[in-house]
Enzyme design. Structure first.
Site, PDB file in Angstrom:
ATOM      1  N   ASP A 258       0.842  -1.202   0.000  1.00  0.00           N
ATOM      2  CA  ASP A 258       0.000   0.000   0.000  1.00  0.00           C
ATOM      3  C   ASP A 258       0.876   1.251   0.000  1.00  0.00           C
ATOM      4  O   ASP A 258       2.028   1.209   0.416  1.00  0.00           O
ATOM      5  CB  ASP A 258      -0.873   0.034   1.264  1.00  0.00           C
ATOM      6  CG  ASP A 258      -1.854  -1.118   1.312  1.00  0.00           C
ATOM      7  OD1 ASP A 258      -2.175  -1.665   0.239  1.00  0.00           O
ATOM      8  OD2 ASP A 258      -2.288  -1.467   2.432  1.00  0.00           O
TER       9      ASP A 258
HETATM   10  N1  URA Z   1      -1.260  -6.009   3.757  1.00  0.00           N
HETATM   11  C1  URA Z   1      -1.714  -4.733   3.833  1.00  0.00           C
HETATM   12  O1  URA Z   1      -2.690  -4.460   4.500  1.00  0.00           O
HETATM   13  N2  URA Z   1      -1.041  -3.799   3.151  1.00  0.00           N
HETATM   14  C2  URA Z   1       0.072  -4.040   2.425  1.00  0.00           C
HETATM   15  O2  URA Z   1       0.650  -3.128   1.839  1.00  0.00           O
HETATM   16  C3  URA Z   1       0.523  -5.362   2.357  1.00  0.00           C
HETATM   17  C4  URA Z   1      -0.163  -6.340   3.033  1.00  0.00           C
END
Ligand code: URA
Length: 251
Positions: A107
């Site tokens: 993310d």
């Molecule tokens: N899980 C999440 O919530 N975000 C990420 O970036 C990777 C795994």
């Protein structure tokens, strides 16, 4: 892999310089082929030729193998090839970005280990949900984890936004508001959502390992470095399946 390569391209690969700067370096006598200075920028090199630039030596075959990097992703950039609104991971690679892709996604606000490669087969082998390669995250969160959090993660919690539960994940509590979670699926916001199922909200998320490969502590956020062949193999190390892989606390 092509069976020959122009000297300026090979020098750009080895040095990380642009093609134009590589040509200048060659003309100034900064490149050696087979131990001899070579100033012809257009000379074609065979895979077995050895190239030396700035004390670094390797064969052309090694140079032309698909590139794979470990990147320490900072928060605030996106794992997309292009984005009109935010800086991208590939932006950190400058002239080296052509042909590279992120392996899976983190993310925008997540940090840590991201593999970036031009090797499509490796990308698939690591990111495909079928491969179930474990990814380890360290999360800081608000709220209090229930006492049976590790068992619930191991059995697989279900988020209201998902139509099926998550596969078993391994939770290790690191402190009052910090934990390490290992997941094998790579579903949308998976780690944040698992914590949500446990009544907690993730405020900082950092990936620390993929398969058997840990984030290099010497790599500052925003930095990258090539992976060695041995490190590339570690990437596809699976998580042992079955009850024998669960700790006593998780059973
Ligand atoms: N899980 C999440 O919530 N975000 C990420 O970036 C990777 C795994």
């Amino acid at each position: 892999m092509p069976d020959s390569c122009r000297l300026d391209r090979a020098v750009a690969r080895l040095s990380g310089l642009s093609r134009a700067l590589s040509r200048r370096l060659i003309k100034e006598g900064g490149a050696m082929v087979g131990g001899e200075v070579e100033r012809n920028v257009a000379r074609r090199l065979a895979p077995a030729d050895t190239l030396e630039v700035d004390g670094n030596t390797c064969t052309v075959a090694e140079l032309l193998a698909p590139r794979t990097y470990m990147f320490n992703k900072p928060a605030g950039c996106v794992c997309a090839d292009r984005d009109g609104d935010h800086p991208t991971v590939l932006g950190y690679f400058g002239d080296l970005a052509e042909g590279l892709h992120c392996v899976g996604r983190l993310d925008i606000d997540a940090r840590g280990l991201l593999v970036v490669t031009e090797d499509g087969a490796l990308n698939h082998a690591v990111a495909s949900p079928r491969a179930a390669i474990p990814k380890a995250y360290e999360a800081v969160f608000t709220g209090t984890l229930p006492s049976d959090a590790a068992q619930r993660c191991a059995r697989g919690v279900r988020h209201h936004g998902e139509d099926r539960p998550y596969q078993g994940a391994r939770l290790e509590v690191l402190g009052d508001n910090a934990a390490r979670l290992v997941v094998c699926e790579g579903r949308f916001h998976e780690v944040k959502r698992i914590f949500e199922c446990l009544g907690c909200e993730v405020t900082d998320l950092r990936r620390v390992a993929i398969g058997g490969l840990a984030l290099d502590p010497a790599l500052a956020e925003g930095e990258f470095r090539p992976l060695s062949p041995g490190e590339r193999e570690l990437l596809t190390q699976p998580w042992p399946r079955g009850p024998e892989s669960l700790s006593d606390k998780e059973r």
